[in-house]
Scaffold this motif. Structure first.
Motif, PDB file in Angstrom:
ATOM      1  N   ALA A 118       0.833  -1.203   0.000  1.00  0.00           N
ATOM      2  CA  ALA A 118       0.000   0.000   0.000  1.00  0.00           C
ATOM      3  C   ALA A 118       0.868   1.254   0.000  1.00  0.00           C
ATOM      4  N   MET A 119       0.407   2.274  -0.710  1.00  0.00           N
ATOM      5  CA  MET A 119       1.064   3.580  -0.630  1.00  0.00           C
ATOM      6  C   MET A 119       0.824   4.192   0.746  1.00  0.00           C
ATOM      7  N   LYS A 120       1.608   5.181   1.087  1.00  0.00           N
ATOM      8  CA  LYS A 120       1.438   5.861   2.374  1.00  0.00           C
ATOM      9  C   LYS A 120       0.153   6.672   2.419  1.00  0.00           C
ATOM     10  N   THR A 121      -0.289   7.150   1.235  1.00  0.00           N
ATOM     11  CA  THR A 121      -1.457   8.028   1.156  1.00  0.00           C
ATOM     12  C   THR A 121      -2.347   7.577   0.007  1.00  0.00           C
ATOM     13  N   PRO A 122      -3.663   7.477   0.218  1.00  0.00           N
ATOM     14  CA  PRO A 122      -4.548   7.229  -0.922  1.00  0.00           C
ATOM     15  C   PRO A 122      -4.425   8.386  -1.913  1.00  0.00           C
ATOM     16  N   HIS A 153      18.682   6.985  -6.539  1.00  0.00           N
ATOM     17  CA  HIS A 153      17.349   6.376  -6.508  1.00  0.00           C
ATOM     18  C   HIS A 153      16.962   5.804  -7.871  1.00  0.00           C
ATOM     19  N   ALA A 154      17.923   5.581  -8.754  1.00  0.00           N
ATOM     20  CA  ALA A 154      17.624   5.058 -10.094  1.00  0.00           C
ATOM     21  C   ALA A 154      16.848   3.748 -10.009  1.00  0.00           C
ATOM     22  N   GLY A 155      15.799   3.641 -10.821  1.00  0.00           N
ATOM     23  CA  GLY A 155      14.966   2.447 -10.832  1.00  0.00           C
ATOM     24  C   GLY A 155      13.765   2.539  -9.916  1.00  0.00           C
ATOM     25  N   ARG A 156      13.809   3.438  -8.945  1.00  0.00           N
ATOM     26  CA  ARG A 156      12.641   3.634  -8.102  1.00  0.00           C
ATOM     27  C   ARG A 156      11.583   4.439  -8.870  1.00  0.00           C
ATOM     28  N   ILE A 157      10.349   4.400  -8.356  1.00  0.00           N
ATOM     29  CA  ILE A 157       9.231   5.085  -9.002  1.00  0.00           C
ATOM     30  C   ILE A 157       8.814   6.260  -8.128  1.00  0.00           C
ATOM     31  N   LEU A 158       8.785   7.451  -8.728  1.00  0.00           N
ATOM     32  CA  LEU A 158       8.333   8.655  -8.020  1.00  0.00           C
ATOM     33  C   LEU A 158       6.833   8.824  -8.241  1.00  0.00           C
ATOM     34  N   PHE A 159       6.059   8.761  -7.160  1.00  0.00           N
ATOM     35  CA  PHE A 159       4.625   9.034  -7.190  1.00  0.00           C
ATOM     36  C   PHE A 159       4.410  10.452  -6.673  1.00  0.00           C
ATOM     37  N   ALA A 160       3.761  11.290  -7.480  1.00  0.00           N
ATOM     38  CA  ALA A 160       3.661  12.705  -7.120  1.00  0.00           C
ATOM     39  C   ALA A 160       2.226  13.201  -7.210  1.00  0.00           C
ATOM     40  N   GLY A 161       1.804  13.950  -6.176  1.00  0.00           N
ATOM     41  CA  GLY A 161       0.535  14.656  -6.199  1.00  0.00           C
ATOM     42  C   GLY A 161      -0.672  13.753  -6.226  1.00  0.00           C
ATOM     43  N   GLY A 162      -1.725  14.240  -6.875  1.00  0.00           N
ATOM     44  CA  GLY A 162      -2.995  13.538  -6.922  1.00  0.00           C
ATOM     45  C   GLY A 162      -4.012  14.154  -5.983  1.00  0.00           C
ATOM     46  N   THR A 163      -5.118  13.460  -5.812  1.00  0.00           N
ATOM     47  CA  THR A 163      -6.191  13.878  -4.909  1.00  0.00           C
ATOM     48  C   THR A 163      -6.340  12.833  -3.822  1.00  0.00           C
ATOM     49  N   ASP A 164      -6.543  13.281  -2.553  1.00  0.00           N
ATOM     50  CA  ASP A 164      -6.644  12.330  -1.453  1.00  0.00           C
ATOM     51  C   ASP A 164      -8.094  11.954  -1.178  1.00  0.00           C
ATOM     52  N   SER A 181       0.351  17.733  -2.218  1.00  0.00           N
ATOM     53  CA  SER A 181       1.707  18.177  -2.543  1.00  0.00           C
ATOM     54  C   SER A 181       2.734  17.123  -2.133  1.00  0.00           C
ATOM     55  N   SER A 182       2.272  16.035  -1.525  1.00  0.00           N
ATOM     56  CA  SER A 182       3.182  14.987  -1.066  1.00  0.00           C
ATOM     57  C   SER A 182       3.596  14.081  -2.225  1.00  0.00           C
ATOM     58  N   THR A 183       4.701  13.370  -2.030  1.00  0.00           N
ATOM     59  CA  THR A 183       5.160  12.369  -2.986  1.00  0.00           C
ATOM     60  C   THR A 183       5.581  11.107  -2.228  1.00  0.00           C
ATOM     61  N   GLU A 184       5.768  10.018  -2.964  1.00  0.00           N
ATOM     62  CA  GLU A 184       6.259   8.762  -2.395  1.00  0.00           C
ATOM     63  C   GLU A 184       7.244   8.137  -3.361  1.00  0.00           C
ATOM     64  N   PHE A 237       7.088   1.282  -0.110  1.00  0.00           N
ATOM     65  CA  PHE A 237       6.971   2.718  -0.332  1.00  0.00           C
ATOM     66  C   PHE A 237       7.603   3.474   0.833  1.00  0.00           C
ATOM     67  N   SER A 238       8.182   4.632   0.530  1.00  0.00           N
ATOM     68  CA  SER A 238       8.687   5.529   1.565  1.00  0.00           C
ATOM     69  C   SER A 238       8.306   6.961   1.189  1.00  0.00           C
ATOM     70  N   PRO A 239       8.180   7.855   2.182  1.00  0.00           N
ATOM     71  CA  PRO A 239       7.816   9.243   1.870  1.00  0.00           C
ATOM     72  C   PRO A 239       8.877   9.908   0.997  1.00  0.00           C
ATOM     73  N   GLY A 240       8.414  10.727   0.048  1.00  0.00           N
ATOM     74  CA  GLY A 240       9.307  11.498  -0.801  1.00  0.00           C
ATOM     75  C   GLY A 240       9.241  12.970  -0.445  1.00  0.00           C
ATOM     76  N   PRO A 241       9.958  13.810  -1.185  1.00  0.00           N
ATOM     77  CA  PRO A 241       9.954  15.247  -0.894  1.00  0.00           C
ATOM     78  C   PRO A 241       8.624  15.887  -1.281  1.00  0.00           C
ATOM     79  N   VAL A 242       8.383  17.067  -0.743  1.00  0.00           N
ATOM     80  CA  VAL A 242       7.130  17.783  -0.983  1.00  0.00           C
ATOM     81  C   VAL A 242       7.270  18.676  -2.215  1.00  0.00           C
ATOM     82  N   ILE A 243       6.227  18.675  -3.055  1.00  0.00           N
ATOM     83  CA  ILE A 243       6.186  19.582  -4.205  1.00  0.00           C
ATOM     84  C   ILE A 243       5.831  20.987  -3.702  1.00  0.00           C
TER      85      ILE A 243
END
Length: 432
Positions: free
Chosen positions: A139-143, A157-168, A175-178, A187-193
């Motif tokens: 599961a992702m950290k955030t729906p 972080h080559a090969g990892r997948i950046l998940f950015a934004g969306g609607t919760d 503005s969060s990413t994973e 999954f781990s938390p990523g930087p904030v947009i």
């Protein structure tokens, strides 16, 4: 129905009974096939490989979020039968990304999206082309729904997948990413947009001083008129503010592969006018230059195109050009377009392209990499107009031939098993 074999259903919340696709004579045959299939042992079901095919999972289906997938086989120019495709969770505005390393390399990570009740999911699934089967992923950290998912090409972080934004789940833009790590399947938390982002675009920069970074073009920027571009830097795992654009609504961002503008990103969007009576909008384009880290206005596009597709042509006399297909003025559903346009990176102008058989928006467009239709572009599903303010979902497809610069007639294009809009399409890798 507007054409043979084409299914349609309005999105006007009408309770319509779905007709049989083939006729009453097909019912006992279909039932017999279903019984025979169910009687097979579990390990025998859907165990045929699907390497090199195009997977179109979920989306908005026949009155609900679809829990099936369609599989296009480029060798036969057909979609697999419904009983030969896997079941999965219903998802709208989800993502599907091929994993390039780790123990699940070659599999497709399908993540997030709205469930049947319109609530974003945190769950993921892994589709395996070797077995044509789906299993639950982490599961992702955030729906999230309407997010982006991009493979990081370089850096630690080559090969990892950046998940950015969306609607919760509360309907708020994120503005969060994973970061998804295929080596550990976690999954781990990523930087904030810098600004919350939903239905935005993510494009890997191929050249220049920003090569390897991921350009986020915001669909809407809450910080004021003229959205700011953002750049994810995989070397330091953070976002860097880019230049300001001249348009707040972005619908496609495509890396230009050749010509004098090679390496730049073509951004196509729109800006609303203040005329609330006509509910009109203005078409706009722009060019992001990764060498100078600047944004400049682009050439004029001929039509307003919201929820269109933008696809690089890989063969034929128009190789290197970008095919802009469908979409339209979303304020008026009766103006969804069958027309296309071709962006020429050598001349930096748009020219008219061939018309599709059906005006559509919210569809997918995927280059075909193998088989007798290699080099062609498969356009699938979406919605069409059936009257002002009313649209119908589509199961039909289109095939763009870059050599002839035209679309195949309807009789030469296969039809999906299900109506699908607001979905994704992913080219599966070739057999290892």
């Amino acid at each position: 129905m507007s054409s043979v074999g084409e299914k349609s259903k309005t999105l006007a919340r009408r309770a319509l009974m779905r007709p049989s696709r083939i006729g009453a004579i097909a019912i006992p045959i279909a039932c017999a096939l279903a019984v025979a299939f169910a009687a097979q042992p579990a390990h025998a079901q859907r165990r045929h490989p699907t390497w090199g095919q195009i997977l179109i999972p979920g989306g908005r289906g026949d009155g609900t979020n679809d829990d099936t997938a369609d599989l296009y086989d480029p060798a036969s120019n057909r979609f697999a039968s419904e009983i030969a495709t896997p079941r999965m969770k219903g998802r709208v505005w989800a993502t599907a990304t091929v994993l390039v390393n780790g123990p699940n390399a070659g599999k497709v990570l399908i993540a997030g999206g709205d469930n049947t009740n319109g609530i974003p999911r945190a769950s993921t699934e892994l589709y395996d082309p070797a077995t044509n089967a789906v299993v639950d992923g982490p599961a992702m950290k955030t729906p999230r729904s309407g997010h982006t998912a991009t493979a990081i090409p370089s850096g630690p972080h080559a090969g990892r997948i950046l998940f950015a934004g969306g609607t919760d789940a509360d309907g708020s833009k994120l503005s969060s990413t994973e970061l998804y790590d295929p080596a550990t399947n976690t999954f781990s938390p990523g930087p904030v947009i810098g600004a919350a982002c939903s239905l935005c675009t993510a494009t890997v920069i191929a050249s220049g001083k920003n090569a390897g970074r991921i350009l986020i073009a915001n669909h809407y920027d809450s910080r004021g008129p003229g959205a700011l571009l953002e750049l994810y830097d995989p070397a330091v795992n953070k976002f860097i503010t880019g230049p300001r654009m001249n348009m707040p609504d972005v619908y496609s961002a495509t890396a230009i592969p050749s010509g004098k503008n090679a390496g730049k990103v073509l951004i196509v969007g729109a800006i609303d006018t203040t005329d609330k009576v006509s509910q009109e909008a203005l078409a706009q384009t722009g060019l992001y230059d990764p060498d100078a880290n600047t944004f400049s206005p682009g050439p004029s596009v001929r039509n307003i195109r919201r929820y269109h597709t933008a696809t690089v042509i890989t063969s034929g006399p128009n190789a290197g050009k970008i095919l802009i297909a469908g979409g339209g003025n979303w304020f008026d559903d009766s103006r969804l377009l069958a027309s296309t346009e071709l962006y020429d990176p050598d001349t930096n102008v748009f020219s008219p392209g061939p018309s599709m058989n059906t005006g559509r928006a919210r569809h997918t467009a995927t280059p075909i990499l193998s088989g007798k239709n290699a080099g062609k572009i498969l356009i699938a599903g979406g919605v069409k107009s059936v009257g002002k303010g009313v649209v119908a979902m589509l199961s039909s497809t289109e095939l763009y031939d870059p050599v002839a610069n035209k679309f195949a007639p309807p009789g030469d294009t296969p039809e999906m098993n299900e109506l699908r809009s607001d979905t994704v399409a992913v080219q599966l890798p070739p057999a290892p």
